[in-house]
Scaffold this active site. Structure first.
Site, PDB file in Angstrom:
ATOM      1  N   GLY A  23       0.779  -1.240   0.000  1.00 46.15           N
ATOM      2  CA  GLY A  23       0.000   0.000   0.000  1.00 46.15           C
ATOM      3  C   GLY A  23       0.806   1.284   0.000  1.00 46.15           C
TER       4      GLY A  23
ATOM      5  CD  GLU B  32      -0.053   0.972   6.738  1.00 43.52           C
ATOM      6  OE1 GLU B  32       0.464   0.855   5.622  1.00 43.52           O
ATOM      7  OE2 GLU B  32      -0.574   0.018   7.341  1.00 43.52           O
TER       8      GLU B  32
ATOM      9  CG  ASP C 177      -9.585  -0.136   8.486  1.00 47.68           C
ATOM     10  OD1 ASP C 177     -10.425   0.764   8.466  1.00 47.68           O
ATOM     11  OD2 ASP C 177      -9.878  -1.338   8.334  1.00 47.68           O
TER      12      ASP C 177
ATOM     13  CE  LYS D  50     -10.542   3.334   5.720  1.00 45.02           C
ATOM     14  NZ  LYS D  50     -11.138   2.073   5.232  1.00 45.02           N
TER      15      LYS D  50
HETATM   16  P1  IMP Z   1      -5.562  -2.438   9.829  1.00 42.22           P
HETATM   17  O1  IMP Z   1      -4.705  -3.487  10.391  1.00 42.22           O
HETATM   18  O2  IMP Z   1      -7.027  -2.776   9.893  1.00 42.22           O
HETATM   19  O3  IMP Z   1      -5.297  -1.042  10.349  1.00 42.22           O
HETATM   20  O4  IMP Z   1      -5.311  -2.528   8.291  1.00 42.22           O
HETATM   21  C1  IMP Z   1      -4.594  -1.665   7.570  1.00 42.22           C
HETATM   22  C2  IMP Z   1      -4.482  -2.234   6.179  1.00 42.22           C
HETATM   23  O5  IMP Z   1      -5.770  -2.620   5.651  1.00 42.22           O
HETATM   24  C3  IMP Z   1      -3.979  -1.176   5.266  1.00 42.22           C
HETATM   25  O6  IMP Z   1      -2.574  -1.138   5.222  1.00 42.22           O
HETATM   26  C4  IMP Z   1      -4.620  -1.559   3.949  1.00 42.22           C
HETATM   27  O7  IMP Z   1      -3.818  -2.516   3.301  1.00 42.22           O
HETATM   28  C5  IMP Z   1      -5.934  -2.182   4.330  1.00 42.22           C
HETATM   29  N1  IMP Z   1      -7.018  -1.190   4.264  1.00 42.22           N
HETATM   30  C6  IMP Z   1      -7.700  -0.627   5.284  1.00 42.22           C
HETATM   31  N2  IMP Z   1      -8.619   0.243   4.856  1.00 42.22           N
HETATM   32  C7  IMP Z   1      -8.519   0.264   3.508  1.00 42.22           C
HETATM   33  C8  IMP Z   1      -9.197   0.984   2.475  1.00 42.22           C
HETATM   34  O8  IMP Z   1     -10.082   1.829   2.680  1.00 42.22           O
HETATM   35  N3  IMP Z   1      -8.812   0.703   1.199  1.00 42.22           N
HETATM   36  C9  IMP Z   1      -7.843  -0.203   0.903  1.00 42.22           C
HETATM   37  N4  IMP Z   1      -7.173  -0.892   1.827  1.00 42.22           N
HETATM   38  C10 IMP Z   1      -7.506  -0.664   3.126  1.00 42.22           C
HETATM   39 MG    MG Z   2      -1.105  -1.317   3.919  1.00 39.82          MG
END
Ligand code: IMP
Ligand code: MG
Length: 178
Positions: free
Chosen positions: A43, A98, A102, A130
């Site tokens: 990403g 990053e 999320d 987010k």
């Molecule tokens: P977390 O562990 O849930 O914070 O996940 C983060 C990862 O989920 C990011 O590095 C993205 O690869 C993916 N991700 C989270 N939200 C989105 C989005 O809105 N679009 C695309 N990928 C996302």
């Molecule tokens: Mg990512």
């Protein structure tokens, strides 16, 4: 591909302004430090390349591949590191780069893993945040843009491995997910 997008949330020009502002802050904060940018693949690709070009201080760059298992839009909470850093980071001022924080599950895991390796300092820079989606509390030091609870693509971010090459950040049409 453009036909799949219902709206542009952050334009190419807006992204450029956001990235410049983040780089300005980093350029002020890391004077005299041993800066190592750690990008989380895939990403971070576009953000890392634009941000690093605007960093005017000496720095090194490394990457990790980490993913949390789950469906393409929801995390399961199990993190797997499939590519680790290529250098010993002890003594470095590590800045994680990053695309989006999320649930925070991936970052929480990575931050603890990096902390154990005794960097001089450890901070987190994310293009998108987010906060409403958090399951694990992570401290974000540099935030580009705060998003609502919305799944976005483009500028490195994918849906089912597509759309990473879009130059802007947009929202997909609902029928794409079905
Ligand atoms: P977390 O562990 O849930 O914070 O996940 C983060 C990862 O989920 C990011 O590095 C993205 O690869 C993916 N991700 C989270 N939200 C989105 C989005 O809105 N679009 C695309 N990928 C996302
Ligand atoms: Mg990512």
């Amino acid at each position: 591909m453009l036909n799949d997008i219902s709206s542009v949330l952050i334009s190419k020009e807006e992204i450029e302004k956001i990235v410049s502002e983040l780089a300005d802050q980093i350029n002020r904060d890391y004077v005299g430090k041993k800066l190592l940018l750690v990008g989380l693949l895939k990403g971070c690709i576009q953000f890392m390349s634009d941000l690093s070009r605007k960093i005017t201080l000496p720095c090194e760059i490394d990457f990790m591949v980490a993913s949390s298992y789950g469906s393409s839009t929801e995390t399961s909470g199990v993190v797997k590191v499939s590519k680790d850093l290529s250098i010993d980071i002890e003594g470095y001022d590590v800045l994680i780069v990053e695309d989006v924080v999320d649930s925070g599950v991936t970052l929480d895991y990575i931050i603890n893993m990096i902390k154990d390796r005794k960097p001089a300092s450890l901070k987190l820079c994310t293009l998108l945040d987010k906060p409403i989606r958090r399951k694990k509390q992570v401290h974000v030091d540099y935030t580009g843009y705060v998003l609502p609870d919305e799944f976005v693509v483009g500028y490195g971010l994918d849906y089912a491995e597509k759309y990473r090459n879009l130059p802007f950040i947009g929202i997909l049409k609902p029928e794409i997910y079905s």
